[in-house]
Write a protein that holds these residues in place. Structure first.
Motif, PDB file in Angstrom:
ATOM      1  N   ASP A 124      -0.484   9.231  -3.994  1.00 44.65           N
ATOM      2  CA  ASP A 124      -0.026  10.556  -4.421  1.00 44.65           C
ATOM      3  C   ASP A 124       1.501  10.661  -4.423  1.00 44.65           C
ATOM      4  O   ASP A 124       2.068  11.695  -4.064  1.00 44.65           O
ATOM      5  CB  ASP A 124      -0.604  11.646  -3.522  1.00 44.65           C
ATOM      6  CG  ASP A 124      -2.116  11.747  -3.629  1.00 44.65           C
ATOM      7  OD1 ASP A 124      -2.659  11.378  -4.705  1.00 44.65           O
ATOM      8  OD2 ASP A 124      -2.765  12.180  -2.667  1.00 44.65           O
ATOM      9  N   GLY A 125       2.166   9.581  -4.798  1.00 44.35           N
ATOM     10  CA  GLY A 125       3.619   9.611  -4.886  1.00 44.35           C
ATOM     11  C   GLY A 125       4.340   9.335  -3.590  1.00 44.35           C
ATOM     12  O   GLY A 125       5.576   9.347  -3.555  1.00 44.35           O
ATOM     13  N   TYR A 126       3.621   9.069  -2.508  1.00 48.29           N
ATOM     14  CA  TYR A 126       4.223   8.779  -1.215  1.00 48.29           C
ATOM     15  C   TYR A 126       3.880   7.348  -0.800  1.00 48.29           C
ATOM     16  O   TYR A 126       2.774   6.857  -1.058  1.00 48.29           O
ATOM     17  CB  TYR A 126       3.709   9.739  -0.135  1.00 48.29           C
ATOM     18  CG  TYR A 126       4.083  11.182  -0.364  1.00 48.29           C
ATOM     19  CD1 TYR A 126       5.276  11.697   0.127  1.00 48.29           C
ATOM     20  CD2 TYR A 126       3.231  12.035  -1.071  1.00 48.29           C
ATOM     21  CE1 TYR A 126       5.622  13.031  -0.080  1.00 48.29           C
ATOM     22  CE2 TYR A 126       3.563  13.369  -1.282  1.00 48.29           C
ATOM     23  CZ  TYR A 126       4.764  13.853  -0.788  1.00 48.29           C
ATOM     24  OH  TYR A 126       5.102  15.168  -0.994  1.00 48.29           O
ATOM     25  N   ILE A 127       4.824   6.677  -0.144  1.00 43.94           N
ATOM     26  CA  ILE A 127       4.565   5.355   0.403  1.00 43.94           C
ATOM     27  C   ILE A 127       3.953   5.519   1.788  1.00 43.94           C
ATOM     28  O   ILE A 127       4.591   6.045   2.709  1.00 43.94           O
ATOM     29  CB  ILE A 127       5.862   4.525   0.492  1.00 43.94           C
ATOM     30  CG1 ILE A 127       6.498   4.407  -0.893  1.00 43.94           C
ATOM     31  CG2 ILE A 127       5.564   3.137   1.065  1.00 43.94           C
ATOM     32  CD1 ILE A 127       5.627   3.732  -1.919  1.00 43.94           C
ATOM     33  N   MET A 128       2.707   5.093   1.932  1.00 40.59           N
ATOM     34  CA  MET A 128       1.943   5.322   3.162  1.00 40.59           C
ATOM     35  C   MET A 128       1.337   4.011   3.650  1.00 40.59           C
ATOM     36  O   MET A 128       1.138   3.068   2.886  1.00 40.59           O
ATOM     37  CB  MET A 128       0.822   6.328   2.888  1.00 40.59           C
ATOM     38  CG  MET A 128       1.292   7.659   2.327  1.00 40.59           C
ATOM     39  SD  MET A 128       2.284   8.620   3.482  1.00 40.59           S
ATOM     40  CE  MET A 128       1.046   9.042   4.720  1.00 40.59           C
ATOM     41  N   ASP A 176       1.363   1.088   0.695  1.00 40.25           N
ATOM     42  CA  ASP A 176       1.056   1.248  -0.726  1.00 40.25           C
ATOM     43  C   ASP A 176       1.386   2.687  -1.102  1.00 40.25           C
ATOM     44  O   ASP A 176       1.713   3.506  -0.235  1.00 40.25           O
ATOM     45  CB  ASP A 176      -0.412   0.935  -1.005  1.00 40.25           C
ATOM     46  CG  ASP A 176      -0.621   0.367  -2.397  1.00 40.25           C
ATOM     47  OD1 ASP A 176       0.203   0.674  -3.283  1.00 40.25           O
ATOM     48  OD2 ASP A 176      -1.603  -0.367  -2.602  1.00 40.25           O
ATOM     49  N   GLN A 177       1.307   2.978  -2.380  1.00 38.83           N
ATOM     50  CA  GLN A 177       1.646   4.308  -2.854  1.00 38.83           C
ATOM     51  C   GLN A 177       0.395   5.162  -3.006  1.00 38.83           C
ATOM     52  O   GLN A 177      -0.583   4.749  -3.621  1.00 38.83           O
ATOM     53  CB  GLN A 177       2.393   4.231  -4.180  1.00 38.83           C
ATOM     54  CG  GLN A 177       2.990   5.559  -4.624  1.00 38.83           C
ATOM     55  CD  GLN A 177       3.871   5.416  -5.840  1.00 38.83           C
ATOM     56  OE1 GLN A 177       3.402   5.001  -6.893  1.00 38.83           O
ATOM     57  NE2 GLN A 177       5.142   5.748  -5.699  1.00 38.83           N
ATOM     58  N   MET A 228      -0.200  -4.145  -2.800  1.00 43.89           N
ATOM     59  CA  MET A 228       0.914  -3.876  -1.898  1.00 43.89           C
ATOM     60  C   MET A 228       2.174  -3.643  -2.714  1.00 43.89           C
ATOM     61  O   MET A 228       2.376  -4.245  -3.753  1.00 43.89           O
ATOM     62  CB  MET A 228       1.103  -5.060  -0.931  1.00 43.89           C
ATOM     63  CG  MET A 228       2.122  -4.790   0.166  1.00 43.89           C
ATOM     64  SD  MET A 228       2.238  -6.209   1.291  1.00 43.89           S
ATOM     65  CE  MET A 228       3.564  -5.652   2.336  1.00 43.89           C
ATOM     66  N   VAL A 229       2.994  -2.723  -2.217  1.00 44.21           N
ATOM     67  CA  VAL A 229       4.177  -2.338  -2.971  1.00 44.21           C
ATOM     68  C   VAL A 229       5.143  -3.497  -3.095  1.00 44.21           C
ATOM     69  O   VAL A 229       5.453  -4.197  -2.136  1.00 44.21           O
ATOM     70  CB  VAL A 229       4.886  -1.164  -2.257  1.00 44.21           C
ATOM     71  CG1 VAL A 229       6.172  -0.811  -2.990  1.00 44.21           C
ATOM     72  CG2 VAL A 229       3.964   0.034  -2.201  1.00 44.21           C
ATOM     73  N   CYS A 230       5.636  -3.753  -4.317  1.00 42.67           N
ATOM     74  CA  CYS A 230       6.651  -4.784  -4.535  1.00 42.67           C
ATOM     75  C   CYS A 230       8.001  -4.244  -4.099  1.00 42.67           C
ATOM     76  O   CYS A 230       8.366  -3.108  -4.399  1.00 42.67           O
ATOM     77  CB  CYS A 230       6.701  -5.172  -6.010  1.00 42.67           C
ATOM     78  SG  CYS A 230       5.194  -5.976  -6.588  1.00 42.67           S
ATOM     79  N   LEU A 231       8.741  -5.057  -3.370  1.00 46.74           N
ATOM     80  CA  LEU A 231      10.030  -4.644  -2.845  1.00 46.74           C
ATOM     81  C   LEU A 231      11.129  -5.282  -3.661  1.00 46.74           C
ATOM     82  O   LEU A 231      11.053  -6.440  -4.029  1.00 46.74           O
ATOM     83  CB  LEU A 231      10.155  -5.070  -1.371  1.00 46.74           C
ATOM     84  CG  LEU A 231       9.021  -4.611  -0.461  1.00 46.74           C
ATOM     85  CD1 LEU A 231       9.272  -5.063   0.950  1.00 46.74           C
ATOM     86  CD2 LEU A 231       8.877  -3.109  -0.527  1.00 46.74           C
TER      87      LEU A 231
END
Length: 220
Positions: free
Chosen positions: A156-160, A153-154, A1-4
């Motif tokens: 291909d360069g996008y947060i989806m 999550d990321q 998961m993306v770290c904020l």
């Protein structure tokens, strides 16, 4: 998961506390518009009262702002209210009555503009680092609630979206067996009495230029 991290706010060029609730939704809309279309695989696990639904493997096609097409070999019970979150539709049906900010999140309380609406109010939590909705809770007039929680999550360069969990809760007084239609949902989307739906996303193909023909109704 993306770290904020709050440091990312510096690169947005504007602080969340300088924005109105409507402006925040517009910022979410602008972020979502970066993705004009995508195809993704959904693995769906349903645990809903009075329904026996096996795990599902669904391919979903999306085109901005609100075109959806699903392909599945089985019965696809999907919480389309969460999948079809649309800022323009929300602003046309609801008014923002409260804005509360906390660190890297903001919570909006919205009430329907018409008394005939089935939702008494909506509560939307936005991540102001990603400018994505993370929690959407709908309070229905009959006492039921629907809560959608998003993880990202990321790809291909996008947060989806990487995981969506939707929980349905019926009030203790509610006894009807009939499902009801959620405001703002795609046609014929209905809400179970109680239970959960877990959706995991994988295999994204983003901004490939999907044809509008994919979303046309199939001829009988």
């Amino acid at each position: 998961m993306v770290c904020l991290t709050a440091l990312a706010l510096v690169f947005l060029g504007i602080a969340p506390d300088q924005l109105s609730g409507e402006a925040m939704l517009k910022r979410v809309e602008a972020e979502m518009a970066r993705v004009q279309d995508y195809v993704v695989t959904l693995d769906v696990v349903v645990d809903v009262e009075r329904l026996n639904v096996p795990p599902m493997h669904v391919q979903m096609f999306y085109k901005h702002p609100d075109k959806f097409h699903f392909e599945s070999t089985g019965f696809a019970l999907l919480p389309r209210e969460g999948l079809s979150f649309n800022v323009a539709r929300v602003l046309s049906q609801f008014s923002i009555v409260e804005v509360a900010q906390s660190n890297s999140h903001v919570s909006l309380t919205l009430r329907p503009q018409k008394q005939t609406a089935r939702a008494g109010r909506l509560e939307l939590t936005i991540d102001t680092v990603l400018w994505k909705p993370v929690v959407l809770k709908s309070y229905l007039v009959d006492g039921r609630t629907m809560t959608a929680r998003f993880q990202y999550d990321q790809f291909d360069g996008y947060i989806m979206p990487s995981h969506l969990r939707v929980e349905f809760v019926a009030s203790e007084e509610e006894t009807t067996d009939q499902p009801i239609t959620m405001p703002g949902a795609l046609p014929r989307a209905q809400v179970p009495r109680s239970g959960t739906i877990d959706i995991r996303y994988s295999g994204y193909k983003i901004n490939t230029g999907l044809s509008d023909d994919i979303f046309l109704p199939k001829e009988e």
